[in-house]
Motif scaffolding. Structure first.
Motif, PDB file in Angstrom:
ATOM      1  N   ALA A   1       0.816  -1.209   0.000  1.00  0.00           N
ATOM      2  CA  ALA A   1       0.000   0.000   0.000  1.00  0.00           C
ATOM      3  C   ALA A   1       0.854   1.265   0.000  1.00  0.00           C
ATOM      4  N   GLU A   2       0.388   2.274  -0.724  1.00  0.00           N
ATOM      5  CA  GLU A   2       1.010   3.586  -0.656  1.00  0.00           C
ATOM      6  C   GLU A   2       0.710   4.215   0.703  1.00  0.00           C
ATOM      7  N   ASP A   3       1.609   5.077   1.148  1.00  0.00           N
ATOM      8  CA  ASP A   3       1.351   5.788   2.395  1.00  0.00           C
ATOM      9  C   ASP A   3       1.403   7.283   2.137  1.00  0.00           C
ATOM     10  N   GLU A   4       1.355   8.076   3.210  1.00  0.00           N
ATOM     11  CA  GLU A   4       1.290   9.526   3.046  1.00  0.00           C
ATOM     12  C   GLU A   4       2.575  10.111   2.469  1.00  0.00           C
ATOM     13  N   PHE A   5       3.611   9.292   2.395  1.00  0.00           N
ATOM     14  CA  PHE A   5       4.908   9.768   1.913  1.00  0.00           C
ATOM     15  C   PHE A   5       5.239   9.214   0.537  1.00  0.00           C
TER      16      PHE A   5
END
Length: 598
Positions: free
Chosen positions: A366-370
């Motif tokens: 999953a992609e994260d906030e960064f």
């Protein structure tokens, strides 16, 4: 003393550093505590006087057989002499927050006279340490060598005695007897580490490697080679940082006696990205996530500051130095540490990274906030700089060029950005990226295509080809069976095949700015296997795969290149790019020949 062949070296690893053990029982390369630390044994780049640890029978006529224990990097060498048989087990204990190399000697039959010679030369043999006998905290005698911040403590077995700045000794090893000898590195201003329980650490290390290997599905095609290649990729991955070094060595020559000698103990974004894809394909999601964390840390900051390579922990300063005191492997000079390519602009690198991160996203990482904002920033850099000339995938040290492969990887970067928005639900200017993507494609087809010869070219406006063009189908720019790609393969076969293996490019025109020649590049040869398989030339794919695998050492290790004339490996070893290309080739055979002959 003649050098051992590169394929005569076995790799030991604790996933922090690595050692090379020759077929003659000599540890000729060892860096502690990291892969890129200054070597304490550098005999592979010179001779015994530059540091080594020899352990073998006195009998020069002794013969040996060697193997890795199961799917591990525990090396077992069985020596046979006229008086008996002895076994030496070499390993670097794993997961114990230490830096040790252990050698266990076991008598199997009769009595064998053994010899040990220890030549400690820290800092790439520039330093002769202060050596003295000591008693460790366990009351055991040891040999302590100190040079500045580094200390090396030898314990166990028969202590060697000093003679002419080296330590040597002999003893009789009888059947049923066992001697454990260990070399421990530690900071000279710290307390002496306690002695290892060798039996416990040997069992734990063997089990750790086997457990890791058992997690993989190697597929039906050449599963032993695939499994060993995956293990090599793990052995070159730093356990703490997740950085994947390109090879365990520096300055093993591409051209014997020449200047094409480079330090590969660093993390190339391109190689690491390709490794991530191979690990994901074979079920190693945790390792892929670790690499992505390393990547995000390393490239954090302004996109303009992104480098093609970094140190193991993300270090940016990797100045290239020449070590004139070392004569080099078979006289191949200069010996280099650091790598000047760190300052090059290689336009393909961000494409490789974005392709790998796209693959990770599709596999459920999953992609994260960064992570996605960083990818958007990298795409912004691509938008601003896509027209720049570069040094290319092969790190040419000549003039900057518009390399066709680099331009295709610019296309791939934009393409993965578009797909992230259109298919992955990410936010971004997909229409703008689509427009630029098609502009780049049009440029490649106009300037990177030789209509008269029917092939894509190495650089714009040149009739030359290079093997990086084999990667065009891998990123989806053109199908493997497209007539344009088939024409490119025909040109590569005509220009770059040498004794059935593939050269990276023709060194004759002088684009790379270096003297001399080089040998077929093993990764490129595996790329051609993949291309053959995916374009329907299955028999050719199998035949070339067999030819490539024949270049492996008896332990399944591959270097960077192969000298077909002399029948020997060339370049740094083991080479991550060679092994991950092997994995891709085997996967392609599996995809294209279900139920095939392997």
């Amino acid at each position: 003393m003649p050098s051992q062949r590169i394929e005569d070296y076995a790799l030991l690893s604790d996933c922090h550093s690595a050692a090379l053990v020759g077929r003659d029982g000599s540890v000729d390369w060892l860096c502690l505590p990291r892969y890129d630390s200054p070597a304490v044994f550098s005999a592979v780049l010179g001779g015994p006087e530059h540091g080594r640890w020899l352990l073998r029978p006195v009998d020069d006529d002794a013969t040996c057989e060697r193997r890795y224990v199961g799917d591990s990097f525990v090396l077992e060498t069985t020596w046979t002499t006229s008086t008996g048989v002895v076994r030496v087990v070499d390993f670097m204990p794993i997961n114990d927050l230490r830096a040790d190399l252990v050698r266990r000697v076991e008598g199997v039959e009769g009595v064998v006279r053994m010899r040990q010679e220890l030549v400690i030369r820290p800092d790439y043999a520039k330093t002769v340490p202060w050596v003295r006998r000591v008693t460790d905290p366990d009351g055991l005698e040891g040999l302590l060598a100190v040079a500045g911040p580094d200390a090396f403590l030898l314990r166990g077995g028969q202590m060697p005695t000093a003679s002419d700045h080296r330590h040597a000794g002999e003893w009789d090893q009888a059947a049923g007897e066992r001697h454990d000898v260990g070399l421990t590195w530690y900071r000279s201003y710290r307390d002496v580490p306690r002695r290892l329980d060798v039996g416990d650490r040997l069992e734990a290390t063997t089990a750790w490697w086997q457990d890791w290997a058992d997690r993989a599905d190697p597929g039906e095609h050449h599963p032993l080679a695939v499994r060993r290649s995956l293990l090599v990729l793990r052995a070159l991955t730093h356990a703490d940082t997740g950085g994947i070094v390109a090879a365990a060595t520096t300055s093993l020559p591409e051209d014997f006696g020449g200047e094409r000698n480079w330090d590969y103990r660093y993390v190339w974004l391109r190689d690491a990205a390709l490794t991530l894809e191979a690990l994901l394909t074979h079920g190693y999601r945790e390792e892929a996530e670790g690499w992505r964390r390393w990547l995000l840390r390393a490239v954090a900051g302004e996109p303009e500051d992104v480098q093609i390579m970094y140190g193991i922990a993300g270090e940016r300063e990797l100045p290239e130095r020449e070590h004139d005191h070392l004569p080099g492997y078979e006289g191949s000079r200069p010996v280099r540490t650091g790598n000047g390519a760190v300052d090059q602009y290689q336009a393909d690198v961000l494409g490789e990274v974005l392709v790998a991160l796209d693959r990770a996203r599709r596999e459920g990482v999953a992609e994260d906030e960064f992570s996605w904002p960083l990818q958007r920033a990298l795409l912004g850099f691509v938008e601003e700089h896509w027209q720049r000339k570069d040094h290319g995938i092969w790190e040419m040290r000549g003039d900057l060029q518009h390399f066709t492969h680099s331009r295709v990887m610019v296309w791939a970067a934009l393409d993965r950005g578009v797909q992230a928005v259109r298919e992955g639900g990410m936010e971004g200017p997909a229409e703008r990226w689509e427009e630029l993507r098609e502009q780049v494609r049009a440029e490649v087809e106009e300037h990177g295509w030789d209509a008269g010869r029917g092939t894509y070219t190495q650089v714009y406006g040149s009739p030359q080809v290079d093997a990086s063009l084999l990667m065009l189908p891998q990123v989806g720019f053109v199908a493997a069976d497209d007539p344009r790609m088939l024409g490119t393969v025909a040109a590569i076969e005509e220009d770059l095949l040498r004794d059935g293996l593939v050269l990276r490019y023709d060194t004759g025109p002088g684009l790379d700015g270096l003297s001399g020649d080089e040998h077929p590049f093993l990764a490129c040869s595996f790329w051609l296997v993949e291309q053959y398989a995916r374009s329907g030339r299955v028999d050719d794919a199998h035949a070339l795969m067999d030819r490539c695998l024949a270049c492996s050492s008896d332990l399944g290790l591959l270097s960077e290149e192969y000298d077909t004339g002399a029948g020997r490996q060339a370049g740094n070893v083991p080479q991550a790019l060679s092994h991950l290309a092997l994995v891709r080739a085997a996967d392609a055979l599996g995809d294209c020949t279900p139920g095939g002959r392997r």
